[in-house]
Design a protein around this motif. Sequence first.
Motif, mmCIF file in Angstrom:
data_model
loop_
_atom_site.group_PDB
_atom_site.id
_atom_site.type_symbol
_atom_site.label_atom_id
_atom_site.label_comp_id
_atom_site.label_asym_id
_atom_site.label_seq_id
_atom_site.Cartn_x
_atom_site.Cartn_y
_atom_site.Cartn_z
ATOM 1 N N ARG A 11 -4.450 -30.803 -77.563
ATOM 2 C CA ARG A 11 -4.668 -30.072 -78.813
ATOM 3 C C ARG A 11 -3.705 -30.585 -79.859
ATOM 4 N NH1 ARG A 11 -6.710 -25.219 -77.092
ATOM 5 N NH2 ARG A 11 -7.452 -24.380 -79.035
ATOM 6 N N VAL A 13 -2.552 -29.370 -83.920
ATOM 7 C CA VAL A 13 -2.718 -28.366 -84.972
ATOM 8 C C VAL A 13 -1.602 -28.545 -85.986
ATOM 9 C CG1 VAL A 13 -1.399 -26.603 -83.740
ATOM 10 C CG2 VAL A 13 -3.082 -25.910 -85.437
ATOM 11 N N PRO A 69 -8.926 -20.823 -76.713
ATOM 12 C CA PRO A 69 -10.089 -21.691 -76.913
ATOM 13 C C PRO A 69 -9.977 -22.495 -78.209
ATOM 14 C CG PRO A 69 -10.727 -19.363 -76.957
ATOM 15 C CD PRO A 69 -9.261 -19.424 -76.683
ATOM 16 N N ALA A 70 -10.570 -23.678 -78.210
ATOM 17 C CA ALA A 70 -10.584 -24.525 -79.413
ATOM 18 C C ALA A 70 -11.216 -23.743 -80.559
ATOM 19 C CB ALA A 70 -11.364 -25.801 -79.142
ATOM 20 N N GLY A 71 -10.644 -23.901 -81.735
ATOM 21 C CA GLY A 71 -11.160 -23.233 -82.923
ATOM 22 C C GLY A 71 -10.439 -21.941 -83.256
ATOM 23 N N ASP A 72 -9.693 -21.387 -82.325
ATOM 24 C CA ASP A 72 -8.949 -20.154 -82.577
ATOM 25 C C ASP A 72 -7.525 -20.527 -82.963
ATOM 26 O OD1 ASP A 72 -7.814 -17.668 -82.697
ATOM 27 O OD2 ASP A 72 -8.601 -16.977 -80.766
ATOM 28 N N GLU A 73 -7.362 -20.960 -84.208
ATOM 29 C CA GLU A 73 -6.061 -21.471 -84.665
ATOM 30 C C GLU A 73 -4.985 -20.389 -84.677
ATOM 31 O OE1 GLU A 73 -5.710 -24.721 -84.962
ATOM 32 O OE2 GLU A 73 -7.837 -24.897 -84.524
ATOM 33 N N LYS A 74 -5.354 -19.155 -84.983
ATOM 34 C CA LYS A 74 -4.369 -18.073 -85.002
ATOM 35 C C LYS A 74 -3.798 -17.846 -83.602
ATOM 36 C CE LYS A 74 -3.642 -13.275 -86.285
ATOM 37 N NZ LYS A 74 -4.212 -12.063 -86.860
#
Length: 86
Positions: A11, A13, A69-74
């Motif tokens: 990952r 970010v 999970p991917a896409g849950d940046e928070k």
Amino acid sequence: MTEQLGAGPERTVVSDATVVTGPAMTHRIWRTATHALVVGPHADNGPYGYLTHLQLSLTPLGCGPELPPAGDEKALAQWITAHVDW
């Protein structure tokens, strides 16, 4: 890290104020069979609190939850914050 582990980060970010103060910089997360490795910015926490350093954190995977999970940046920001404390 990529060269040593033989694969790119699982990952990536860009940090924001919820993860670390200072300019936005990239956190990269690798996982091995037993550990998570996180390379990313960390505030100075000293008399010159405006400095930002890169930090390598090694966390046993048995000590915390899996990556969100991917896409849950928070949720990923919260996971990083929980696993990279000095």
